[in-house]
Design a protein around this motif. Structure first.
Motif, short mmCIF file in Angstrom:
data_model
loop_
_atom_site.label_atom_id
_atom_site.label_comp_id
_atom_site.label_asym_id
_atom_site.label_seq_id
_atom_site.Cartn_x
_atom_site.Cartn_y
_atom_site.Cartn_z
N THR A 156 4.60 6.76 6.68
CA THR A 156 5.12 7.79 5.79
C THR A 156 4.32 7.83 4.50
OG1 THR A 156 7.36 7.53 6.69
CG2 THR A 156 7.14 8.62 4.54
N ASN A 157 3.77 8.97 4.19
CA ASN A 157 3.01 9.19 2.96
C ASN A 157 3.36 10.56 2.41
OD1 ASN A 157 1.34 6.80 2.69
ND2 ASN A 157 0.30 7.50 4.55
N ASP A 158 3.69 10.62 1.11
CA ASP A 158 3.97 11.91 0.46
C ASP A 158 4.99 12.74 1.23
OD1 ASP A 158 2.07 11.27 -1.50
OD2 ASP A 158 0.44 12.09 -0.27
N GLU A 159 6.09 12.09 1.62
CA GLU A 159 7.21 12.73 2.32
C GLU A 159 6.81 13.26 3.69
OE1 GLU A 159 8.87 15.66 -0.21
OE2 GLU A 159 9.52 14.22 -1.73
N ARG A 160 5.70 12.78 4.24
CA ARG A 160 5.26 13.18 5.57
C ARG A 160 5.19 11.94 6.46
NH1 ARG A 160 -0.33 13.62 7.48
NH2 ARG A 160 -0.42 14.87 9.39
N THR A 161 5.85 11.98 7.60
CA THR A 161 5.88 10.85 8.52
C THR A 161 5.06 11.16 9.77
OG1 THR A 161 8.05 10.13 7.74
CG2 THR A 161 7.34 9.35 9.89
N VAL A 162 4.11 10.31 10.05
CA VAL A 162 3.25 10.47 11.23
C VAL A 162 3.66 9.46 12.28
CG1 VAL A 162 0.88 10.37 12.11
CG2 VAL A 162 1.33 11.28 9.81
#
Length: 258
Positions: A156-162
Motif C-alpha cells: 500500500t502506497n499513497d492510498e493505493r494497494t497493489v
C-alpha cells in the motif's frame, strides 16, 4: 564464519543460534549448551547479516544474542525477529547489565551476563523450554507444522494497494531503505517494507536470501558466475544480475546441488 555443533538429543530439544562477535565467548557458550540435554543443534553467527541468513535457512527456536556486535547492535536483530511468522525466543547474553530494561521491553525472555556459568545457562534454557511448550502445539518431531505459503502479498502506497502473486516475484532488493520487488512480467514495485517482512511472507522452497539486501526466486536462477574478489553473482532469467554475499554462498550452493 558460521559454525554448527550437533549436540545431545533427548526429550523436547531446541535449535539455538548464538550471535556474538567474540569467538571465545561463542565457544564458551556453545560448550555450556553442549552439557544441557534440551539443546539439539547450535548455530553460530558473528553479526546480524549472518544471523539472518541462518534464521531464514533453518528452524531456530532460541537466540542467544549479544548487544555489542562490532559496528552493529543486537537490538536491531531482535526487532527484526518480530516480523517473522514464528519468531524465535531471545535471550540477551552480554557483558553489560545497563540494557536489561530495554531488553525486556522487546520481550526477551532472559538476560544473561558474562562470564557465563553452567547453572545460569541451564536456568535460561529451562525458561526457554517452558515458554516454547506453552507457545507451540505438542506433536511428534516427525510431524512439523506445514510451511506458510502465501499466494499473495499486498503493498500500500499513497492510498493505493497493489496485489502481487508471490510465485510471480522474480527478485527483491533493498537500497536506501526502499524495498523494490521485481516480477516475472517485467514490472517493479517500490515499498517501505523491509526485506525481513517480505521473506516472512514467501515460501522457503521457492525463495532464498542471497545477500543482506536481496532475495530471489530460486526457480528463476539461470546462472551463478564468479565475480571479483572470489565472490559470485546470479544471473536471473530476465538477465537481472544479483550479487551473492559471502555468508549466503554455502546455503545457496546447497540449494542448487552444487
Amino acid at each position: 564464519m558460521k559454525n554448527i555443533f550437533l549436540l545431545k538429543t533427548g526429550g523436547s530439544c531446541m535449535n539455538v543460534l548464538l550471535v556474538d562477535d567474540e569467538p571465545l565467548a561463542r565457544d564458551e557458550l556453545a560448550y555450556l549448551l553442549q552439557q544441557n540435554i534440551t539443546v539439539n543443534t547450535v548455530f553460530k553467527a558473528e553479526g546480524v547479516k549472518e544471523a539472518l541468513a541462518l534464521l531464514f535457512a533453518h528452524h531456530i527456536d532460541l537466540v542467544f544474542l549479544d548487544i555489542s556486535l562490532n559496528e552493529e547492535n543486537g537490538f536491531t536483530l531482535a526487532k527484526e525477529l518480530h516480523q517473522l511468522n514464528t519468531p524465535p525466543l531471545v535471550i540477551f547474553a552480554t557483558a553489560y547489565d545497563k540494557y536489561a530494561v530495554q531488553a525486556f521491553d522487546i520481550n526477551a525472555i532472559d538476560y544473561v551476563l558474562k562470564p557465563f556459568d553452567q547453572e545460569r545457562i541451564n536456568q535460561a534454557l529451562q525458561k526457554a523450554k517452558l515458554a516454547l511448550s506453552t507457545r507451540l502445539p505438542q506433536g511428534p518431531p516427525s510431524s512439523p507444522a506445514p510451511q506458510k505459503d502465501n499466494q499473495f502479498i499486498t503493498l500500500t502506497n499513497d492510498e493505493r494497494t497493489v496485489v502481487i502473486k508471490t510465485r510471480e516475484i522474480l527478485a527483491a532488493t533493498v537500497e536506501n531503505g526502499e524495498l523494490t520487488i521485481f516480477t516475472l512480467d517485467g514490472k517493479k514495485y517500490v515499498s517501505h517494507e523491509t526485506l525481513v517482512w517480505l521473506r516472512s511472507h514467501l515460501a522457503a522452497q521457492h525463495f532464498i536470501q542471497v545477500h543482506r539486501s536481496a532475495i530471489v526466486n530460486i526457480d528463476n536462477i539461470r546462472e551463478l558466475q564468479p565475480w571479483f574478489n572470489h565472490t559470485f553473482i546470479l544471473i536471473m532469467t530476465n538477465n537481472q544480475r544479483i550479487p551473492v554475499g559471502r555468508s549466503y554462498l554455502k546455503v545457496l550452493k546447497t540449494r542448487l546441488n552444487m
